[in-house]
Design a protein around this motif. Structure first.
Motif, PDB file in Angstrom:
ATOM      1  N   UNK A  22       0.735  -1.095  -0.110  1.00  0.00           N
ATOM      2  CA  UNK A  22      -0.082  -0.094   0.124  1.00  0.00           C
ATOM      3  C   UNK A  22       0.896   1.231  -0.239  1.00  0.00           C
ATOM      4  N   UNK A  23       1.974   1.421   0.806  1.00  0.00           N
ATOM      5  CA  UNK A  23       2.795   2.421   0.652  1.00  0.00           C
ATOM      6  C   UNK A  23       3.370   2.765  -0.570  1.00  0.00           C
ATOM      7  N   UNK A  24       3.927   1.512  -1.056  1.00  0.00           N
ATOM      8  CA  UNK A  24       4.608   1.589  -2.470  1.00  0.00           C
ATOM      9  C   UNK A  24       3.569   2.226  -3.325  1.00  0.00           C
ATOM     10  N   UNK A  25       2.139   2.022  -3.611  1.00  0.00           N
ATOM     11  CA  UNK A  25       1.221   2.425  -4.563  1.00  0.00           C
ATOM     12  C   UNK A  25       1.108   3.865  -4.047  1.00  0.00           C
ATOM     13  N   UNK A  26       0.942   4.350  -2.830  1.00  0.00           N
ATOM     14  CA  UNK A  26       0.709   5.712  -2.433  1.00  0.00           C
ATOM     15  C   UNK A  26       1.946   6.662  -2.964  1.00  0.00           C
ATOM     16  N   UNK A  27       3.203   5.965  -2.795  1.00  0.00           N
ATOM     17  CA  UNK A  27       4.241   6.646  -3.396  1.00  0.00           C
ATOM     18  C   UNK A  27       4.369   6.748  -4.903  1.00  0.00           C
ATOM     19  N   UNK A  28       3.658   5.853  -5.368  1.00  0.00           N
ATOM     20  CA  UNK A  28       3.770   5.752  -6.854  1.00  0.00           C
ATOM     21  C   UNK A  28       2.884   6.839  -7.547  1.00  0.00           C
ATOM     22  N   UNK A  36       8.832   4.404  -4.371  1.00  0.00           N
ATOM     23  CA  UNK A  36       7.960   3.263  -4.434  1.00  0.00           C
ATOM     24  C   UNK A  36       8.769   1.958  -4.868  1.00  0.00           C
ATOM     25  N   UNK A  37      10.044   2.383  -5.737  1.00  0.00           N
ATOM     26  CA  UNK A  37      10.587   0.971  -6.119  1.00  0.00           C
ATOM     27  C   UNK A  37      11.558   0.629  -4.763  1.00  0.00           C
ATOM     28  N   UNK A  38      11.957   1.409  -3.978  1.00  0.00           N
ATOM     29  CA  UNK A  38      12.553   0.926  -2.730  1.00  0.00           C
ATOM     30  C   UNK A  38      11.788   0.170  -1.914  1.00  0.00           C
TER      31      UNK A  38
END
Length: 59
Positions: A22-28, A36-38
């Motif tokens: 979810x955090x990666x999606x929001x960062x993207x 997001x990639x990290x």
């Protein structure tokens, strides 16, 4: 019979995985592709750990 009271070893990891995804999606969505990639890379490590644990328990 006694496995009824045994906790699921991957439950905590799956919860962490869902949060990281979810955090990666929001960062993207916010345009921070690097972050997001990290986060996605960290989530991938947790997914590999889940797969390893589940492979050991089925054997």
């Amino acid at each position: 019979m006694f496995n009824l009271f045994k906790s699921n070893p991957t439950k905590k990891l799956r919860k962490q995985l869902a949060k990281l995804q979810a955090d990666a999606m929001f960062a993207s969505r916010n345009g921070d592709i690097r972050k997001s990639s990290e986060i996605s890379a960290e989530a991938d490590k947790i997914w590999q750990e889940i797969q390893r644990i589940e492979g050991e328990t089925k054997s």
